[in-house]
Scaffold this active site. Structure first.
Site, PDB file in Angstrom:
ATOM      1  N   ASN A 131       0.863  -1.183   0.000  1.00 18.79           N
ATOM      2  CA  ASN A 131       0.000   0.000   0.000  1.00 18.79           C
ATOM      3  C   ASN A 131       0.900   1.234   0.000  1.00 18.79           C
ATOM      4  OD1 ASN A 131      -1.920   1.969   0.346  1.00 18.79           O
ATOM      5  ND2 ASN A 131      -2.421   1.412   2.455  1.00 18.79           N
ATOM      6  N   TRP A 132       1.009   1.866  -1.158  1.00 16.31           N
ATOM      7  CA  TRP A 132       1.897   3.020  -1.282  1.00 16.31           C
ATOM      8  C   TRP A 132       1.352   4.265  -0.590  1.00 16.31           C
ATOM      9  CZ3 TRP A 132       3.460   2.885  -7.184  1.00 16.31           C
ATOM     10  CH2 TRP A 132       4.370   1.846  -7.390  1.00 16.31           C
ATOM     11  N   LYS A 133       0.063   4.250  -0.275  1.00 16.18           N
ATOM     12  CA  LYS A 133      -0.587   5.428   0.316  1.00 16.18           C
ATOM     13  C   LYS A 133      -0.368   6.632  -0.611  1.00 16.18           C
ATOM     14  CE  LYS A 133      -0.215   3.293   4.817  1.00 16.18           C
ATOM     15  NZ  LYS A 133      -0.078   3.470   6.286  1.00 16.18           N
ATOM     16  N   HIS A 187      -9.532   0.981   5.176  1.00 18.95           N
ATOM     17  CA  HIS A 187      -8.273   1.251   5.871  1.00 18.95           C
ATOM     18  C   HIS A 187      -8.514   2.247   6.996  1.00 18.95           C
ATOM     19  CE1 HIS A 187      -4.124   2.473   6.621  1.00 18.95           C
ATOM     20  NE2 HIS A 187      -3.748   1.375   5.992  1.00 18.95           N
ATOM     21  N   GLU A 205      -5.212  -5.028  10.540  1.00 13.62           N
ATOM     22  CA  GLU A 205      -4.162  -4.044  10.807  1.00 13.62           C
ATOM     23  C   GLU A 205      -4.450  -3.336  12.126  1.00 13.62           C
ATOM     24  OE1 GLU A 205      -1.989  -2.389   7.045  1.00 13.62           O
ATOM     25  OE2 GLU A 205      -3.956  -1.472   7.199  1.00 13.62           O
ATOM     26  N   GLY A 253       2.682   2.120  10.761  1.00 15.05           N
ATOM     27  CA  GLY A 253       3.628   3.212  10.584  1.00 15.05           C
ATOM     28  C   GLY A 253       4.299   3.680  11.857  1.00 15.05           C
ATOM     29  N   SER A 294       3.658  -2.426  10.285  1.00 14.33           N
ATOM     30  CA  SER A 294       5.124  -2.445  10.416  1.00 14.33           C
ATOM     31  C   SER A 294       5.731  -3.786  10.003  1.00 14.33           C
ATOM     32  CB  SER A 294       5.539  -2.065  11.841  1.00 14.33           C
ATOM     33  OG  SER A 294       5.096  -0.756  12.165  1.00 14.33           O
ATOM     34  N   GLY A 309       2.976  -1.253   4.192  1.00  8.46           N
ATOM     35  CA  GLY A 309       3.098   0.156   3.850  1.00  8.46           C
ATOM     36  C   GLY A 309       4.511   0.535   3.466  1.00  8.46           C
ATOM     37  N   GLY A 310       5.263   1.084   4.428  1.00 10.13           N
ATOM     38  CA  GLY A 310       6.589   1.634   4.154  1.00 10.13           C
ATOM     39  C   GLY A 310       7.545   0.685   3.464  1.00 10.13           C
TER      40      GLY A 310
END
EC number: 5.3.1.1
Length: 251
Positions: free
Chosen positions: A9-11, A95, A167, A173, A213, A234-235
């Site tokens: 998920n690049w957001k 989300h 999540e 994050g 994470s 995510g990251g």
């Protein structure tokens, strides 16, 4: 045997050139779809060019959101029919950032799930609890409520084919993560809730991801657990090398 699914998920990150560079770096390096589903959740702006970049690869695309109507006077929204027409396979819904910042309700998310299925795509349905809910010991109750309301009116076949991502909000994050045993326990709550609502056959078919994470260094711990079928990342999905490392740890 449920096939693993790793979705990045690049957001709200990357420019078009950065997104296309990523696609070029991974499109011929990901494992076969026979082994693991590799999914990129891109901002809507990049879905059309990425669909072209990735058309002959094993990588699948996800939108990060959509509306529940196919057309109309809904300024700024994204039509699920238009998204599907681009060749997108998945849409992320529910989300915690959408729920918190844009005040999306379980009822909104349910309407989106139905629209996604109606247009031939698959929802990645997110659920998760706050730190306060977790510390109060009410995680299971909270998750059951989100799933029960979010899936209402869906058929057995639809639920069996969808992806549910657990999540914990306190792990998104933050650098913190629920350990693998906690993740397995709550993903088990997700599965048992689906069983209560739709029966054992459906609960054994639905794929459940953990998110929060997740990175190449810890993904194997989660994937070793019975109820964890993948990760919503995510990251660690923003760099091609890291995304490929996540997939390599699973295959």
């Amino acid at each position: 045997m449920r096939k693993p699914i790793i979705a990045g998920n690049w957001k709200m990150n990357k420019t078009l050139s950065e997104a296309q560079s990523f696609a070029e770096a991974v499109k011929n390096a990901v494992p076969s779809n026979d082994v693991v589903d590799a999914v990129i959740g891109s901002p809507a702006l990049f879905l059309a060019p990425l669909a072209w970049n990735l058309k002959d690869s094993e990588v699948k695309l996800a939108a990060q959101n959509c509306y529940w109507e196919n057309a109309g006077a809904f300024t700024g929204e994204n039509s699920p029919a238009a998204i599907a027409d681009l060749g997108v396979d998945y849409v992320i819904i529910g989300h915690s950032e959408r729920r918190e910042y844009f005040h999306e309700t379980d009822e909104d998310i349910n309407k989106k799930a139905k629209a996604i299925f109606a247009n031939g795509m698959t929802p990645i349905f997110c659920c998760g609890e706050t730190l306060e809910t977790y510390e109060a010991g009410k995680t299971a109750e909270w998750i059951e409520g989100q799933i029960t309301k979010g899936l209402v009116g869906l058929s057995n076949e639809q639920v069996a084919s969808m992806v549910i991502a657990y999540e914990p909000i306190w792990a998104i994050g933050t650098g913190k993560s629920a350990d693998a045993n906690i993740a397995d326990e709550i993903c088990g709550v997700v599965r048992s809730t689906v069983e209560k609502l739709y029966g054992k056959e459906v609960s054994e078919a639905v794929r459940i991801q953990y998110g929060g994470s997740v990175k190449p260094e810890n993904i194997a711990e989660y994937m070793a657990k019975e109820n964890v079928d993948g990760a919503l990342v995510g990251g660690a999905s923003l760099e091609a090398d890291s995304f490929l490392a996540l997939l390599d740890a699973v295959k």
